[in-house]
Design a protein around this motif. Structure first.
Motif, PDB file in Angstrom:
ATOM      1  N   GLU A   1       0.836  -1.208   0.000  1.00 36.47           N
ATOM      2  CA  GLU A   1       0.000   0.000   0.000  1.00 36.47           C
ATOM      3  C   GLU A   1       0.871   1.260   0.000  1.00 36.47           C
ATOM      4  O   GLU A   1       0.511   2.262  -0.610  1.00 36.47           O
TER       5      GLU A   1
ATOM      6  N   ASP B   1      -7.334   6.989   0.562  1.00 41.72           N
ATOM      7  CA  ASP B   1      -7.753   5.582   0.587  1.00 41.72           C
ATOM      8  C   ASP B   1      -6.577   4.677   0.918  1.00 41.72           C
ATOM      9  O   ASP B   1      -6.700   3.738   1.716  1.00 41.72           O
TER      10      ASP B   1
ATOM     11  N   GLU C   1      -6.180   2.432   4.349  1.00 45.91           N
ATOM     12  CA  GLU C   1      -5.930   0.992   4.287  1.00 45.91           C
ATOM     13  C   GLU C   1      -4.696   0.628   5.123  1.00 45.91           C
ATOM     14  O   GLU C   1      -4.686  -0.385   5.821  1.00 45.91           O
TER      15      GLU C   1
ATOM     16  N   ARG D   1      -5.732   0.672   8.679  1.00 47.49           N
ATOM     17  CA  ARG D   1      -6.511  -0.533   8.975  1.00 47.49           C
ATOM     18  C   ARG D   1      -5.580  -1.724   9.203  1.00 47.49           C
ATOM     19  O   ARG D   1      -5.748  -2.485  10.148  1.00 47.49           O
ATOM     20  N   ARG D   2      -4.580  -1.853   8.370  1.00 48.03           N
ATOM     21  CA  ARG D   2      -3.630  -2.966   8.505  1.00 48.03           C
ATOM     22  C   ARG D   2      -2.835  -2.868   9.806  1.00 48.03           C
ATOM     23  O   ARG D   2      -2.558  -3.882  10.445  1.00 48.03           O
TER      24      ARG D   2
END
Length: 172
Positions: free
Chosen positions: A64, A146, A150, A153-154
């Motif tokens: 990411e 975005d 992400e 979130r990880r």
């Protein structure tokens, strides 16, 4: 276009200080050209932070982070590069990331503020070219956000899967 404060010119900084400098500069920007320049600065910073995390960040963030770097570069490409020279590009002064979660949260806030500011510029644009440039920059800021979300979130998933610090010690 206004000049950066002389105290920040050439000074090497960690990511959070650069993010805060960018947020303050954006907040002070009143002219459309200054807001667009700060949008460019924020995308350059996203690109630099993404590159650093892709190389030396937590392994679960590297894919990411590489995507963030690419999107940040694309975001810079859709905006007219401000005539700052090397000294005026904040991202060029990035020395380190520090705590990834804190930096990503700060970058998320910055990119959100940039997107909102660019909406205002787009709505006031007097020509179609400036309008579409802002719309593409807004899309790039959203896509960068975005990627950042992400990664956050990880990191949260990683935190939840780690054992409690005292669990290996057994009952006391």
């Amino acid at each position: 276009m206004r000049r950066l404060r002389a105290g920040w010119m050439g000074e090497r900084m960690e990511a959070m200080r650069l993010i805060e400098a960018s947020r303050h500069a954006l907040a002070r920007s009143k002219e459309a050209s200054d807001i667009v320049a700060e949008g460019w600065q924020s995308q350059a910073l996203a690109q630099a932070i993404g590159s650093r995390l892709a190389i030396a960040g937590p392994p679960e963030l590297r894919g990411e982070a590489l995507g963030l770097s690419e999107v940040g570069g694309r975001g810079c490409g859709v905006l007219d590069a401000p005539g700052l020279g090397t000294e005026g590009v904040r991202a060029a002064r990035l020395t380190g990331i520090g705590q990834a979660q804190e930096v990503l949260q700060g970058l998320d806030e910055l990119l959100g503020e940039v997107g909102i500011a660019l909406v205002g510029v787009a709505m006031g644009a007097h020509d179609e070219g400036a309008y579409w440039q802002c719309m593409e920059a807004i899309d790039a800021a959203d896509e960068s956000r975005d990627r950042v979300l992400e990664m956050l979130r990880r990191l949260a998933v990683r935190e939840q899967s780690l054992p409690e610090p005292d669990s290996a010690a057994g009952p006391s």
